[in-house]
Design a protein around this motif. Structure first.
Motif, PDB file in Angstrom:
ATOM      1  N   ALA A  48      19.834  38.349  33.615  1.00  0.00           N
ATOM      2  CA  ALA A  48      19.616  39.625  33.861  1.00  0.00           C
ATOM      3  C   ALA A  48      20.178  40.432  34.273  1.00  0.00           C
ATOM      4  CB  ALA A  48      18.216  39.298  34.679  1.00  0.00           C
ATOM      5  N   VAL A  49      20.801  41.399  33.291  1.00  0.00           N
ATOM      6  CA  VAL A  49      21.715  42.300  33.643  1.00  0.00           C
ATOM      7  C   VAL A  49      21.505  43.704  33.377  1.00  0.00           C
ATOM      8  CG1 VAL A  49      24.174  42.967  33.051  1.00  0.00           C
ATOM      9  CG2 VAL A  49      23.626  40.541  33.021  1.00  0.00           C
ATOM     10  N   GLY A  50      21.878  44.774  34.131  1.00  0.00           N
ATOM     11  CA  GLY A  50      21.552  45.948  34.026  1.00  0.00           C
ATOM     12  C   GLY A  50      20.022  46.258  34.194  1.00  0.00           C
ATOM     13  N   ARG A  51      19.376  47.121  33.302  1.00  0.00           N
ATOM     14  CA  ARG A  51      17.972  47.520  33.513  1.00  0.00           C
ATOM     15  C   ARG A  51      17.087  46.386  33.002  1.00  0.00           C
ATOM     16  NH1 ARG A  51      18.204  53.476  31.169  1.00  0.00           N
ATOM     17  NH2 ARG A  51      19.812  54.479  32.769  1.00  0.00           N
ATOM     18  N   TYR A  52      17.641  45.081  32.346  1.00  0.00           N
ATOM     19  CA  TYR A  52      16.943  43.999  31.952  1.00  0.00           C
ATOM     20  C   TYR A  52      16.158  43.374  33.469  1.00  0.00           C
ATOM     21  CZ  TYR A  52      17.564  44.245  26.981  1.00  0.00           C
ATOM     22  OH  TYR A  52      17.541  44.443  25.611  1.00  0.00           O
ATOM     23  N   LEU A  53      16.914  43.481  34.274  1.00  0.00           N
ATOM     24  CA  LEU A  53      16.451  42.939  35.652  1.00  0.00           C
ATOM     25  C   LEU A  53      15.302  43.613  36.221  1.00  0.00           C
ATOM     26  CD1 LEU A  53      18.718  41.750  38.598  1.00  0.00           C
ATOM     27  CD2 LEU A  53      16.456  42.886  39.027  1.00  0.00           C
ATOM     28  N   ASP A  54      15.377  44.662  36.095  1.00  0.00           N
ATOM     29  CA  ASP A  54      14.067  45.421  36.575  1.00  0.00           C
ATOM     30  C   ASP A  54      13.016  45.381  35.741  1.00  0.00           C
ATOM     31  OD1 ASP A  54      15.307  46.582  39.146  1.00  0.00           O
ATOM     32  OD2 ASP A  54      16.206  48.119  37.889  1.00  0.00           O
ATOM     33  N   ALA A  55      13.335  45.309  34.266  1.00  0.00           N
ATOM     34  CA  ALA A  55      12.198  45.391  33.311  1.00  0.00           C
ATOM     35  C   ALA A  55      11.521  44.191  33.368  1.00  0.00           C
ATOM     36  CB  ALA A  55      12.720  45.933  32.090  1.00  0.00           C
ATOM     37  N   TYR A  56      12.311  43.004  33.361  1.00  0.00           N
ATOM     38  CA  TYR A  56      11.751  41.854  33.009  1.00  0.00           C
ATOM     39  C   TYR A  56      11.730  40.698  33.724  1.00  0.00           C
ATOM     40  CZ  TYR A  56      12.124  44.017  28.296  1.00  0.00           C
ATOM     41  OH  TYR A  56      11.833  44.924  27.212  1.00  0.00           O
ATOM     42  N   ASP A 110      30.496  40.780  23.039  1.00  0.00           N
ATOM     43  CA  ASP A 110      31.054  40.471  24.282  1.00  0.00           C
ATOM     44  C   ASP A 110      29.981  39.719  25.188  1.00  0.00           C
ATOM     45  OD1 ASP A 110      33.597  41.295  23.756  1.00  0.00           O
ATOM     46  OD2 ASP A 110      33.117  43.483  24.614  1.00  0.00           O
ATOM     47  N   ILE A 111      28.770  40.001  25.228  1.00  0.00           N
ATOM     48  CA  ILE A 111      27.642  39.629  25.966  1.00  0.00           C
ATOM     49  C   ILE A 111      27.423  38.075  25.426  1.00  0.00           C
ATOM     50  CG2 ILE A 111      25.195  39.798  26.505  1.00  0.00           C
ATOM     51  CD1 ILE A 111      25.462  42.661  25.981  1.00  0.00           C
ATOM     52  N   SER A 112      27.316  38.177  24.263  1.00  0.00           N
ATOM     53  CA  SER A 112      27.123  36.690  23.745  1.00  0.00           C
ATOM     54  C   SER A 112      28.088  35.780  24.173  1.00  0.00           C
ATOM     55  CB  SER A 112      26.988  36.448  22.333  1.00  0.00           C
ATOM     56  OG  SER A 112      26.009  37.616  21.687  1.00  0.00           O
ATOM     57  N   MET A 113      29.552  36.164  23.961  1.00  0.00           N
ATOM     58  CA  MET A 113      30.560  35.343  24.273  1.00  0.00           C
ATOM     59  C   MET A 113      30.640  34.869  25.714  1.00  0.00           C
ATOM     60  SD  MET A 113      34.621  36.191  23.312  1.00  0.00           S
ATOM     61  CE  MET A 113      34.794  37.440  24.721  1.00  0.00           C
ATOM     62  N   MET A 114      30.589  35.713  26.620  1.00  0.00           N
ATOM     63  CA  MET A 114      30.621  35.633  28.236  1.00  0.00           C
ATOM     64  C   MET A 114      29.438  34.626  28.469  1.00  0.00           C
ATOM     65  SD  MET A 114      33.432  36.489  28.754  1.00  0.00           S
ATOM     66  CE  MET A 114      33.260  35.807  30.168  1.00  0.00           C
ATOM     67  N   ARG A 115      28.212  34.952  28.147  1.00  0.00           N
ATOM     68  CA  ARG A 115      27.279  34.092  28.329  1.00  0.00           C
ATOM     69  C   ARG A 115      27.177  32.514  27.863  1.00  0.00           C
ATOM     70  NH1 ARG A 115      21.566  37.369  26.674  1.00  0.00           N
ATOM     71  NH2 ARG A 115      21.674  38.955  28.285  1.00  0.00           N
ATOM     72  N   MET A 116      27.866  32.376  26.688  1.00  0.00           N
ATOM     73  CA  MET A 116      28.154  30.812  26.241  1.00  0.00           C
ATOM     74  C   MET A 116      29.097  30.310  27.310  1.00  0.00           C
ATOM     75  SD  MET A 116      26.233  29.975  23.944  1.00  0.00           S
ATOM     76  CE  MET A 116      24.987  30.669  22.902  1.00  0.00           C
ATOM     77  N   LYS A 117      30.253  31.201  27.662  1.00  0.00           N
ATOM     78  CA  LYS A 117      31.263  30.485  28.438  1.00  0.00           C
ATOM     79  C   LYS A 117      30.657  30.400  29.962  1.00  0.00           C
ATOM     80  CE  LYS A 117      36.019  31.133  30.211  1.00  0.00           C
ATOM     81  NZ  LYS A 117      35.528  30.824  31.534  1.00  0.00           N
ATOM     82  N   THR A 118      29.770  31.351  30.316  1.00  0.00           N
ATOM     83  CA  THR A 118      29.125  31.077  31.698  1.00  0.00           C
ATOM     84  C   THR A 118      27.990  29.922  31.764  1.00  0.00           C
ATOM     85  OG1 THR A 118      29.002  33.627  32.103  1.00  0.00           O
ATOM     86  CG2 THR A 118      27.753  32.274  33.340  1.00  0.00           C
TER      87      THR A 118
END
Length: 267
Positions: A48-56, A110-118
């Protein structure tokens, strides 16, 4: 777990004999009892990054506590750039919440790549020590019905709500031969908004996706997430209500949340 329940109106097995899970195919109590006997435990990851946190995020977490793997021990892992904004939740016994700070990226690659690494990193450092299974979700979804132990398996993929009834030639697979995701045709079109399995399987999948995205970035090719699962979830498990009535969708267990792309742009 085997059951005599069946559905004649839908495909219930893949060509490699993996079950496709539909309402009416399983007895929930049988699955729950077996997984409690096996002492199955589940980790749920969500970003939940950026405005996605507040929204969802609030709606996602509250609905997941109500419907996701009820009766089993669950640890929720929330990855966010603003940990202090994660809402407090009242959790049932044997259910806990962990919040992990991550950096914010704008490019979807970059989002997809870092999510998989995380995901891979948190499985290695934490999840593998106490969870049998891992499920990974996009945050812009709402649980609306049971999403239970019938969904657990070694590797679990989801049929895409917009593609499950289409002929294969309509699938938008990556047909660039330079890409690691290159495919001529495939059995099904999966939706990466939900995937899961044993921690070993999910870690292996995340590692493979991360490597493929890295290599395709160097080739200037985009990566499409694909794998061949041991268990397939029907679109009940991630339905888009904008599609309208479909007679084979008897229940909805998770739905796409309405989106406002203008207010949610994170770059």
């Amino acid at each position: 777990v085997t059951t005599k329940l069946s559905r004649a109106d839908v495909q219930t097995n893949t060509s490699w004999n993996a079950p496709i899970i539909w309402d009416g195919m399983f007895d929930p109590d049988v699955f729950d009892q077996r997984h409690k006997q096996d002492q199955s435990t589940v980790a749920l990851t969500v970003f939940a990054v950026g405005r996605y946190l507040d929204a969802y995020l609030g709606t996602f977490l509250n609905s997941s506590e109500q419907y996701f793997m009820v009766g089993l021990p669950v640890t929720f892992y929330v990855f966010t750039d603003v940990p202090e904004k994660v809402p407090n939740m009242k959790l049932a016994p044997q259910r806990s919440l962990k919040v992990i700070k991550v950096e914010r990226h704008s490019r979807w690659q970059d989002i997809s790549m870092m999510r998989m690494k995380t995901i891979s990193d948190i499985i290695e450092s934490d999840i593998r020590h106490h969870s049998t299974y891992v499920f990974c979700f996009d945050v812009d979804q709402v649980f609306t019905g049971r999403f239970g132990s019938e969904a657990l398996g070694e590797s679990v993929a989801l049929l895409h709500a917009h593609f499950y009834n289409l002929p294969k030639h309509r699938f938008t697979y990556d047909r660039n031969p330079k890409s690691k995701a290159y495919m001529e045709t495939g059995d099904f079109y999966y939706h990466a908004a939900v995937f899961g399995g044993t921690w070993q399987s999910v870690k292996a999948m995340a590692d493979a996706c991360y490597q493929s995205i890295m290599e395709d970035k160097q080739n200037n090719v985009e990566y499409l997430w694909l794998h061949k699962p041991s268990r397939v979830l029907s679109p009940e498990y991630c339905w888009d209500r904008s599609i309208g009535y479909q007679k084979d969708i008897r229940v909805t267990r998770l739905i796409w949340a309405p989106k406002n792309s203008d207010t949610l742009r994170i770059s």
